[in-house]
Design a protein around this motif. Structure first.
Motif, short mmCIF file in Angstrom:
data_model
loop_
_atom_site.label_atom_id
_atom_site.label_comp_id
_atom_site.label_asym_id
_atom_site.label_seq_id
_atom_site.Cartn_x
_atom_site.Cartn_y
_atom_site.Cartn_z
N LEU A 1 0.82 -1.21 0.00
CA LEU A 1 0.00 0.00 0.00
C LEU A 1 0.86 1.26 0.00
O LEU A 1 0.53 2.24 -0.68
CB LEU A 1 -0.94 0.00 1.21
CG LEU A 1 -2.10 -0.98 1.14
CD1 LEU A 1 -2.82 -1.02 2.48
CD2 LEU A 1 -3.05 -0.61 0.02
N LEU A 2 1.93 1.25 0.76
CA LEU A 2 2.84 2.39 0.79
C LEU A 2 3.46 2.63 -0.58
O LEU A 2 3.51 3.77 -1.06
CB LEU A 2 3.94 2.14 1.83
CG LEU A 2 4.96 3.26 2.01
CD1 LEU A 2 4.29 4.53 2.52
CD2 LEU A 2 6.05 2.81 2.97
N THR B 1 3.78 5.86 -5.40
CA THR B 1 3.84 5.87 -6.85
C THR B 1 2.73 6.75 -7.41
O THR B 1 2.95 7.56 -8.32
CB THR B 1 3.70 4.43 -7.40
OG1 THR B 1 4.73 3.64 -6.84
CG2 THR B 1 3.80 4.42 -8.91
N TRP B 2 1.53 6.64 -6.87
CA TRP B 2 0.39 7.42 -7.33
C TRP B 2 0.62 8.90 -7.07
O TRP B 2 0.43 9.74 -7.94
CB TRP B 2 -0.86 6.91 -6.61
CG TRP B 2 -2.14 7.50 -7.09
CD1 TRP B 2 -2.70 7.35 -8.32
CD2 TRP B 2 -3.03 8.32 -6.33
NE1 TRP B 2 -3.89 8.03 -8.37
CE2 TRP B 2 -4.11 8.63 -7.16
CE3 TRP B 2 -3.01 8.80 -5.03
CZ2 TRP B 2 -5.17 9.42 -6.73
CZ3 TRP B 2 -4.07 9.59 -4.61
CH2 TRP B 2 -5.12 9.89 -5.46
N GLY C 1 3.51 10.37 -6.55
CA GLY C 1 4.64 10.79 -7.37
C GLY C 1 4.23 11.11 -8.80
O GLY C 1 4.71 12.07 -9.40
N GLY C 2 3.31 10.33 -9.33
CA GLY C 2 2.78 10.61 -10.66
C GLY C 2 2.05 11.95 -10.71
O GLY C 2 2.19 12.71 -11.67
N HIS C 3 1.30 12.23 -9.66
CA HIS C 3 0.61 13.53 -9.59
C HIS C 3 1.62 14.67 -9.53
O HIS C 3 1.42 15.71 -10.16
CB HIS C 3 -0.31 13.58 -8.37
CG HIS C 3 -1.63 12.96 -8.62
ND1 HIS C 3 -1.88 11.64 -8.37
CD2 HIS C 3 -2.78 13.49 -9.11
CE1 HIS C 3 -3.13 11.38 -8.69
NE2 HIS C 3 -3.70 12.49 -9.14
N VAL C 4 2.67 14.50 -8.78
CA VAL C 4 3.69 15.54 -8.67
C VAL C 4 4.31 15.81 -10.04
O VAL C 4 4.49 16.97 -10.44
CB VAL C 4 4.77 15.14 -7.64
CG1 VAL C 4 5.99 16.04 -7.74
CG2 VAL C 4 4.20 15.18 -6.24
#
Length: 57
Positions: free
Chosen positions: A6-7, A12-13, A15-18
């Motif tokens: 989950l971490l 990852t999710w 980081g993709g937004h960033v």
């Protein structure tokens, strides 16, 4: 193991937004876009406020 999975998925999710928002910075700095985002945020806050005010509880 589940916590680690989950971490990893969360980081990852996020980081993709960033990465997406970093590239969108110049577009989001335009005055027209800022006004639209401000209005949308205001409408959302009013909606949430009305939902809380009318909730039974």
């Amino acid at each position: 193991m589940t916590l680690l999975a989950l971490l990893h998925a969360t980081l990852t999710w996020l980081g993709g937004h960033v990465l997406l928002l970093a590239d969108a910075g110049p577009v989001l700095d335009k005055p027209r876009i800022r006004r639209a985002l401000g209005r949308a945020t205001g409408v959302a806050r009013i909606g949430f406020g009305l939902a809380v005010a009318t909730a039974a509880g």
